[in-house]
Motif scaffolding. Structure first.
Motif, PDB file in Angstrom:
ATOM      1  N   LEU A 431      46.847  36.480  28.987  1.00  0.00           N
ATOM      2  CA  LEU A 431      45.907  36.002  29.998  1.00  0.00           C
ATOM      3  C   LEU A 431      46.611  35.194  31.078  1.00  0.00           C
ATOM      4  O   LEU A 431      47.474  34.358  30.795  1.00  0.00           O
ATOM      5  N   ASP A 435      43.184  36.859  35.808  1.00  0.00           N
ATOM      6  CA  ASP A 435      42.119  37.411  34.974  1.00  0.00           C
ATOM      7  C   ASP A 435      40.844  36.571  35.025  1.00  0.00           C
ATOM      8  O   ASP A 435      39.796  37.001  34.524  1.00  0.00           O
ATOM      9  N   LEU A 500      36.179  35.737  31.418  1.00  0.00           N
ATOM     10  CA  LEU A 500      37.179  34.685  31.317  1.00  0.00           C
ATOM     11  C   LEU A 500      36.962  33.677  32.436  1.00  0.00           C
ATOM     12  O   LEU A 500      36.890  34.039  33.611  1.00  0.00           O
ATOM     13  N   TYR A 507      41.753  27.883  29.533  1.00  0.00           N
ATOM     14  CA  TYR A 507      40.967  29.114  29.553  1.00  0.00           C
ATOM     15  C   TYR A 507      39.803  29.008  28.560  1.00  0.00           C
ATOM     16  O   TYR A 507      39.944  28.449  27.465  1.00  0.00           O
ATOM     17  N   LEU A 509      36.104  31.416  27.265  1.00  0.00           N
ATOM     18  CA  LEU A 509      35.354  32.670  27.324  1.00  0.00           C
ATOM     19  C   LEU A 509      33.862  32.388  27.312  1.00  0.00           C
ATOM     20  O   LEU A 509      33.401  31.446  26.665  1.00  0.00           O
TER      21      LEU A 509
END
Length: 687
Positions: A431, A435, A500, A507, A509
């Motif tokens: 990632l 992204d 994302l 990061y 989700l």
């Protein structure tokens, strides 16, 4: 022989003609010819006004049964259910022109237009029927066991409709709508509820422009204006109507529909969209042309990547005549996202903030829909490291969302069919910031051990941690308003489909739906995901899974959803009294697995009283005071000043393997120390 061949040729042409005729399908139907069919002319002895006057406030009025003198009312059908927008209801009025009263008849039958088309004069034998109200609207039905509440009535059963409602054999009139302004839709004209009315200079509010009449399967209100009042007037549309997926007319003109009311909100029902002549411009609000048709002339296309590259500060205005085309990858259908969508093109994805709820009900914002966004006047903003698209509207708080009244001139349907979004496949270690905003497929992940048995969210937005089989981790964040917030996370391993995002360099989700984190494969260490042996979410009250025992005090365990919307939970509040109350589970068999555990959610509120206690036994006597219990050590809520469930994690029950046990929660209060305790999502797991 010649005659025989001629006969065959004639037969062939006749059959071909019939076949061709039978294949014609133009969706144009004539009214059914009902002349002399199932009709009867009666003599009415009551008017609609007289019937409605029998209804007293707060209680249903039941007409005498058939053994009494016949009571007959007459009226003219003002509605039609031909398009499916009006459901199991027949609206009537006392005159086909200039009516003084309208009325509502509730019937448990559909396609009533085939027997009682609009304009039919009908007679209603009232004996055995009843008057009640729904949402403050008087309606005719029956008083039976299903009609809960003193003022409620049920629909007239379809089997008895022919015994009560008769169409005249001799009279059918043209219903001429009574002209009213929206300001005149008020208590002074409540006598017209159920009548066909016409509103001139009508136009749908700009907040609903360019949307459909209704989303599939869902009834919605669309606000309408005519310049005579600022009070809310709505058009109620069914998601099952044949015209539901058509776009609302965007101009000004004539609206014709049934006048109705729900509590204090005046509303209208469309019989048929052909009754709406609303295509004139300019509108009263100044819109001079159809705003729903996108003209790409003079607009320069931009990609998601190019839009992000325009950012030059904390809030950057886009001033060029640009247009962004992208596919919707996530919306607010489950409540995990709120007032925003994500879109994506080949260059990346971006969050778009919109100050409007239920975006998923708008055809433009369905997942898989390609849309155009006019960028001139929008803003790009860096929100904790994530670039987002919106407005500079300070009234929409932190997110600076596009105003609801500007949605129609900002977002445009491409008119292309929905197409599945293809995720970008990544592992956790792959990632990058490129992204962020994308719809991704994260391969081969599982929740960390300390999260197992927990729900997606409890009381507030909650982070759970996913890891891969080499130890890389990433957060999955879930709103406590998500429809699946109270569901337990999966204990296995698999692929996660998610948006994302990033928060201050970390990061995270967001899954739009629970199914997007369906992890059922064996975990990285080869272990099998836990199985629910016992589960209780209290959505159906205190079921047979529980016995409540009050040892002291008159208060006892119950269920509630106060402050939690559709989520119910068990609750005990002793008030300013001494109480000892037990909630004892049914018998649970701990067999067939190698490991056993308990998890539950708790929330304490109010005064600092005694904590909620949890016990286990394999020898329940039927009386908690004579049973030998073992108290379990389990984390419970300690923040008594704020609402919000906390999860216990997995409480080990292996000492009771291969035994039949009961779990019990004990509440204790005194006259000077009483805490309200709430309990939810009790689960016993085997693995």
């Amino acid at each position: 022989m010649k005659k025989y061949s001629s006969f065959l040729r004639s037969l062939y042409f006749m059959m071909a003609a019939l076949l061709i005729t039978g294949c014609v399908h133009d969706d144009i139907y004539d009214d059914p010819n009902l002349a002399g069919y199932e009709c009867k002319d009666l003599t009415a002895n009551m008017t609609i006004a007289q019937v409605k006057a029998l209804k007293q406030s707060g209680v249903a009025y039941v007409f005498p049964d058939a053994s009494a003198s016949e009571m007959i009312m007459e009226g003219y059908v003002s509605s039609t259910d031909e398009t499916g927008n009006i459901y199991k209801t027949i609206y009537i009025q006392d005159n086909p022109q200039n009516p003084t009263h309208g009325f509502t008849i509730s019937v448990d039958a559909v396609s009533t237009y085939t027997k009682f088309p609009q304009g039919s004069k009908i007679y209603i034998k009232l004996n055995g029927l009843a008057l009640g109200t729904y949402g403050g609207l008087i309606q005719l039905g029956v008083k039976d066991a299903a009609a809960s509440g003193a003022d409620a009535v049920s629909r007239i059963p379809e089997s008895t409709v022919p015994a009560h409602i008769f169409r005249s054999c001799t009279e059918r009139a043209k219903i001429v709508p009574k002209i009213l302004t929206l300001a005149q839709m008020s208590a002074a004209n409540d006598n017209l509820l159920g009548a066909l009315i016409q509103v001139n200079n009508a136009e749908f509010d700009r907040t609903v422009l360019c949307s459909n009449f209704a989303p599939d399967g869902t009834s919605v209100d669309r606000r309408i204006n005519d310049g005579t009042t600022t009070a809310t007037r709505v058009v109620r549309n069914s998601g099952f109507a044949s015209f539901a997926n058509q776009i609302l007319p965007s101009g000004n003109g004539t609206f014709v529909g049934i006048m109705s009311k729900f509590n204090s909100t005046y509303q209208m029902y469309i019989n048929n969209v052909a009754d709406l002549q609303m295509n004139k411009f300019p509108r009263l609000d100044g819109i001079t042309a159809d705003p729903c048709a996108l003209d790409l002339t003079g607009l320069t296309p931009k990609t998601v990547q190019e839009v992000k590259q325009m950012f030059s500060g904390s809030l950057t205005e886009i001033t060029g005549n640009y247009v962004l085309k992208g596919k919707v990858t996530a919306n607010d259908e489950t409540g995990n996202l709120f007032k925003y969508i994500y879109i994506e093109d080949a260059t990346g994805g971006i969050r778009v903030n919109i100050n409007k709820t239920n975006l998923y009900q708008d055809a433009r914002f369905k997942v898989g829909k390609e849309i155009y966004i006019k960028l001139n006047g929008l803003y790009i903003r860096n929100v904790n490291g994530e670039l987002q698209l919106g407005s500079n509207d300070p009234s929409s708080a932190i997110s600076y969302r596009v105003k609801e009244e500007d949605v129609y001139k900002t977002f445009f349907d491409s008119k292309k069919p929905l197409a599945a979004s293809v995720p970008t496949e990544r592992t956790i270690s792959q990632l990058t910031m490129a992204d962020v905003g994308r719809w991704i497929k994260l391969k081969d992940v599982e929740y960390i051990d300390s999260d197992l048995g927990k729900n997606y969210a409890s009381g507030q937005a909650t982070n759970r941690t996913l890891k891969d089989c080499v130890g890389n981790t990433i957060l999955l964040r879930t709103s406590h308003f998500a429809s699946f917030a109270a569901e337990e996370i999966d204990g296995g391993r698999g692929d996660v489909y998610a948006i994302l995002s990033v928060f201050n360099g970390t990061y995270q989700l967001w899954i739009p739906k629970q199914i997007h984190a369906d992890l059922d494969n064996p975990r990285c260490d080869g272990s099998i995901p836990p199985t629910k042996i016992f589960a209780e979410d209290f959505q159906n009250g205190l079921t047979a899974n529980w016995t409540k025992v009050s040892v002291a005090g008159t208060q006892e365990w119950t269920t509630s959803n106060q402050g939690a919307g559709s989520n119910y939970y068990a609750v005990m509040n002793g008030g300013a009294f001494a109480n000892e109350d037990w909630l004892v589970s049914s018998e649970i068999s701990l067999s067939g697995f190698g490991n056993y555990s308990l998890s539950f959610d708790s929330d304490g509120m109010g005064a600092a009283g005694l904590p909620l206690q949890v016990f286990i036994t394999d020898a329940y006597t039927g009386n908690p005071t004579t049973t030998n219990w073992t108290q379990l050590t389990a984390p419970i809520d300690t923040n008594l000043g704020a609402w919000g469930f906390i999860n216990s994690g997995l409480v080990n029950l292996n000492a009771y393997a291969n035994k039949n046990v009961r779990i019990a929660f004990k509440y204790t209060s005194s006259a000077t120390a009483s805490t309200t305790w709430e309990l939810d999502n009790v689960k016993v797991l085997g693995q």
